[in-house]
Design a protein around this motif. Structure first.
Motif, mmCIF file in Angstrom:
data_model
loop_
_atom_site.group_PDB
_atom_site.id
_atom_site.type_symbol
_atom_site.label_atom_id
_atom_site.label_comp_id
_atom_site.label_asym_id
_atom_site.label_seq_id
_atom_site.Cartn_x
_atom_site.Cartn_y
_atom_site.Cartn_z
ATOM 1 N N THR A 117 7.928 6.887 2.249
ATOM 2 C CA THR A 117 7.392 6.371 3.514
ATOM 3 C C THR A 117 5.870 6.275 3.440
ATOM 4 O OG1 THR A 117 7.473 6.610 5.929
ATOM 5 C CG2 THR A 117 7.206 8.637 4.666
ATOM 6 N N TYR A 118 5.294 5.690 4.491
ATOM 7 C CA TYR A 118 3.838 5.458 4.556
ATOM 8 C C TYR A 118 3.095 6.795 4.554
ATOM 9 C CZ TYR A 118 -0.544 4.078 6.904
ATOM 10 O OH TYR A 118 -1.856 3.884 7.248
ATOM 11 N N LEU A 119 2.215 6.964 3.581
ATOM 12 C CA LEU A 119 1.648 8.305 3.392
ATOM 13 C C LEU A 119 0.779 8.780 4.544
ATOM 14 C CD1 LEU A 119 -0.971 8.117 0.467
ATOM 15 C CD2 LEU A 119 -0.664 6.483 2.255
ATOM 16 N N VAL A 159 13.048 9.002 14.640
ATOM 17 C CA VAL A 159 13.204 8.395 13.321
ATOM 18 C C VAL A 159 12.067 7.382 13.169
ATOM 19 C CG1 VAL A 159 14.684 6.981 11.848
ATOM 20 C CG2 VAL A 159 15.703 8.630 13.406
ATOM 21 N N TYR A 160 11.308 7.498 12.084
ATOM 22 C CA TYR A 160 10.169 6.604 11.855
ATOM 23 C C TYR A 160 10.551 5.581 10.790
ATOM 24 C CZ TYR A 160 5.687 5.033 9.918
ATOM 25 O OH TYR A 160 4.645 4.271 9.445
ATOM 26 N N LEU A 161 10.503 4.288 11.136
ATOM 27 C CA LEU A 161 10.934 3.249 10.203
ATOM 28 C C LEU A 161 9.916 2.109 10.107
ATOM 29 C CD1 LEU A 161 14.668 2.850 11.334
ATOM 30 C CD2 LEU A 161 13.780 4.297 9.507
ATOM 31 N N ILE A 162 9.831 1.549 8.904
ATOM 32 C CA ILE A 162 9.003 0.351 8.664
ATOM 33 C C ILE A 162 9.954 -0.697 8.085
ATOM 34 C CG2 ILE A 162 6.894 -0.533 7.559
ATOM 35 C CD1 ILE A 162 6.337 2.555 6.885
ATOM 36 N N PRO A 163 10.705 -1.395 8.944
ATOM 37 C CA PRO A 163 11.776 -2.252 8.421
ATOM 38 C C PRO A 163 11.302 -3.511 7.694
ATOM 39 C CG PRO A 163 12.210 -1.583 10.676
ATOM 40 C CD PRO A 163 10.790 -1.249 10.394
ATOM 41 N N GLU A 194 9.098 2.466 15.500
ATOM 42 C CA GLU A 194 9.163 1.321 14.576
ATOM 43 C C GLU A 194 7.752 0.805 14.320
ATOM 44 O OE1 GLU A 194 11.806 -1.844 15.801
ATOM 45 O OE2 GLU A 194 11.782 -2.694 13.785
ATOM 46 N N ASP A 195 7.384 0.720 13.054
ATOM 47 C CA ASP A 195 6.014 0.374 12.656
ATOM 48 C C ASP A 195 6.080 -0.959 11.905
ATOM 49 O OD1 ASP A 195 3.360 0.558 12.015
ATOM 50 O OD2 ASP A 195 3.555 2.232 10.618
ATOM 51 N N ASP A 196 5.352 -1.985 12.415
ATOM 52 C CA ASP A 196 5.581 -3.331 11.889
ATOM 53 C C ASP A 196 4.276 -4.094 11.587
ATOM 54 O OD1 ASP A 196 7.130 -5.426 11.053
ATOM 55 O OD2 ASP A 196 7.875 -5.987 13.031
ATOM 56 N N PRO A 197 3.354 -3.508 10.808
ATOM 57 C CA PRO A 197 2.072 -4.194 10.621
ATOM 58 C C PRO A 197 2.144 -5.404 9.694
ATOM 59 C CG PRO A 197 2.105 -2.179 9.320
ATOM 60 C CD PRO A 197 3.371 -2.194 10.126
ATOM 61 N N TYR A 198 3.237 -5.553 8.936
ATOM 62 C CA TYR A 198 3.300 -6.642 7.941
ATOM 63 C C TYR A 198 4.157 -7.816 8.399
ATOM 64 C CZ TYR A 198 1.221 -2.987 5.155
ATOM 65 O OH TYR A 198 0.364 -2.014 4.725
ATOM 66 N N MET A 234 -12.088 -4.063 12.585
ATOM 67 C CA MET A 234 -12.082 -4.066 14.054
ATOM 68 C C MET A 234 -11.217 -2.941 14.610
ATOM 69 S SD MET A 234 -13.812 -6.157 15.706
ATOM 70 C CE MET A 234 -14.958 -7.405 15.228
ATOM 71 N N ARG A 235 -10.369 -2.368 13.749
ATOM 72 C CA ARG A 235 -9.497 -1.261 14.144
ATOM 73 C C ARG A 235 -8.758 -1.576 15.451
ATOM 74 N NH1 ARG A 235 -7.756 -0.140 11.193
ATOM 75 N NH2 ARG A 235 -7.055 1.960 11.672
ATOM 76 N N THR A 236 -8.043 -2.660 15.457
ATOM 77 C CA THR A 236 -7.302 -3.013 16.673
ATOM 78 C C THR A 236 -5.821 -3.189 16.380
ATOM 79 O OG1 THR A 236 -9.285 -4.131 17.445
ATOM 80 C CG2 THR A 236 -7.289 -4.545 18.685
HETATM 81 C C1 LIG Z 1 3.021 1.050 7.514
HETATM 82 C C2 LIG Z 1 1.632 1.127 8.045
HETATM 83 N N1 LIG Z 1 1.437 1.580 9.279
HETATM 84 C C3 LIG Z 1 0.210 1.659 9.811
HETATM 85 C C4 LIG Z 1 -0.903 1.279 9.075
HETATM 86 C C5 LIG Z 1 -2.255 1.424 9.721
HETATM 87 O O1 LIG Z 1 -2.842 0.197 9.983
HETATM 88 P P1 LIG Z 1 -4.036 -0.017 10.991
HETATM 89 O O2 LIG Z 1 -4.406 1.315 11.570
HETATM 90 O O3 LIG Z 1 -5.152 -0.601 10.206
HETATM 91 O O4 LIG Z 1 -3.516 -0.935 12.036
HETATM 92 C C6 LIG Z 1 -0.748 0.800 7.771
HETATM 93 C C7 LIG Z 1 -1.924 0.441 6.957
HETATM 94 O O5 LIG Z 1 -1.881 0.372 5.751
HETATM 95 C C8 LIG Z 1 0.557 0.724 7.237
HETATM 96 O O6 LIG Z 1 0.795 0.283 5.994
#
Ligand SMILES: Cc1ncc(COP(=O)(O)O)c(C=O)c1O
Length: 391
Positions: A117-119, A159-163, A194-198, A234-236
């Motif tokens: 998972t995302y470190l 549950v933390y997921l990045i689908p 649910e974390d969806d930055p991509y 911009m940290r947004t």
């Molecule tokens: C899965 C995931 N979540 C969150 C973030 C955090 O992104 P930010 O705070 O720049 O929106 C990242 C950045 O690499 C990420 O890969």
């Protein structure tokens, strides 16, 4: 002295390997495949903002009204139906993770994650004192049967997921998995984070519908970010949530930093209004897909038969399985001697596992096709040397 001064949690805090390696990646002679940084060559210029002075005064904790509305429209289009009042603008999605964790996790909590998972999510959850249990995951994401067993065994809070195009493994859940997982979370009443930055960095025709879309009764938060598609400086970012959690998120945001900086919010809102965003995303998809393909070619040419990977359908990362007996931290050190920076897989594993030492995360987003080819060729030499030495 510090042992009396600092809390036990602060004393145990570990720093993020990625942030530590970042200073190497900024040295001009280093070829870095390590960071999750977008390519600044494709960042648009800042829009001119007419009412710039608005940003000089304090603003609302929830975020700028117009941007909240735009975010509500963006997530609705993805399939997450929200009203503007369910949107909280945050200082990147990293802050969204922190705020959510602060309202639901403590020393008595267990949270389930994908494996790996995302470190930086691991860092946040551990800071709350929560125990993380990672659940078996494959190329389509977290395995539903394993999730059911873990929920029954651990009674987790969340549950933390990045689908979509996960960091680090690059996986994208199949529609079937999304539906199955949503049904399971409804059945068990477990919170979905649910974390969806991509989401927008998509290079193939794959289903990206958020799992949140399929939930009927389970509580949920869904977070996104402008970092990977516009300006990470911009940290947004944002978190949208089910109605019940809204007041708690707003209160914790007030306590954390009053509100997200207004200038960044106005810039992003103005850029979205300009109408340039859809074309910009098309361009990003085109250039990143080319970079991805260049990395796949370089790996196939130089490392064929030695490493394995699944071609990511989006995002920024290849998750590369090293030959057995080749450990990622040794590859990191020896590649760095030759000015190539890679990220070992180890910090992406929340729990020790026999898998954890055998992967690299390679980012293709910020390097040119030529540099990718050179970096992978050096990496291949390093891996072959390590294999020869251990014969
Ligand atoms: C899965 C995931 N979540 C969150 C973030 C955090 O992104 P930010 O705070 O720049 O929106 C990242 C950045 O690499 C990420 O890969």
């Amino acid at each position: 002295m510090l042992s009396k001064l600092l809390t036990p949690k602060a004393q145990k805090m570990e720093s993020s390997l990625v942030r530590e390696l970042l200073h190497y990646s900024q040295q001009p002679d280093i070829l870095s495949l390590a960071g999750g940084l977008p390519d600044e060559k494709y960042m648009p210029s800042y829009p001119a903002i007419e009412a710039l002075e608005v940003s000089q005064q304090y603003g609302p904790s929830e975020g700028e009204g117009r941007l909240r509305h735009q975010i509500a429209e963006i997530v609705k289009e993805r399939g997450v139906a929200v009203e503007d009042n369910q949107v909280l603008v945050t200082n990147g999605s990293q802050q969204a993770l922190d705020l959510v964790s602060r309202i639901v996790l403590d020393e008595n909590s267990i949270i389930l994650t994908e494996q790996p998972t995302y470190l930086a999510a691991i860092q946040v959850f551990e800071l709350q004192g929560a125990q993380i249990k990672d659940v078996r995951s494959d190329e389509f994401g977290l395995v539903p049967d394993a999730l059911r067993r873990a929920i029954e065994e651990y009674q987790p809070k969340a549950v933390y997921l990045i689908p979509n195009f996960q960091n680090p493994a690059g996986h994208c859940y199949s529609k079937r998995r999304r539906v199955e997982i949503a049904a399971l979370l409804d059945e068990k009443g477990v919170l979905l984070i649910e974390d969806d930055p991509y989401f927008d960095l998509c290079y193939e025709d794959v289903d990206r519908t958020p799992i949140t879309h399929y939930l009927e009764t389970a509580p949920w938060v869904y977070m996104g970010s402008f970092s990977k598609v516009l300006w990470p400086g911009m940290r947004t970012g944002y978190v949208v949530s089910c109605e019940a959690l809204v007041p708690y998120l707003v209160k914790i945001k007030q306590a954390a930093d009053l509100h997200t900086n207004r200038l960044g919010q106005l810039m992003i809102s103005e850029y979205l209004v300009s109408g340039a965003y859809p074309e910009h995303i098309k361009k990003l998809r085109r250039v990143y897909a080319q970079k991805r393909d260049a990395m796949a070619r370089a790996i196939d040419v130089n490392l064929s038969g030695l490493v394995s990977y699944s071609l990511p359908a989006g995002g920024m990362f290849f998750w590369v399985k090293l030959p057995s007996g080749v450990f990622s931290d040794r590859v990191l050190r020896q590649a760095l001697e030759r000015k190539v920076l890679v990220l070992p897989g180890l910090p992406f594993f929340a729990n020790a596992s026999e898998l954890s030492d055998g992967y690299l995360r390679l980012s293709f987003a910020r390097v040119s096709e030529e540099d990718v080819s050179n970096a992978i060729s050096i990496l291949a030499d390093v891996i072959k040397e390590i294999m020869d030495e251990s014969l």
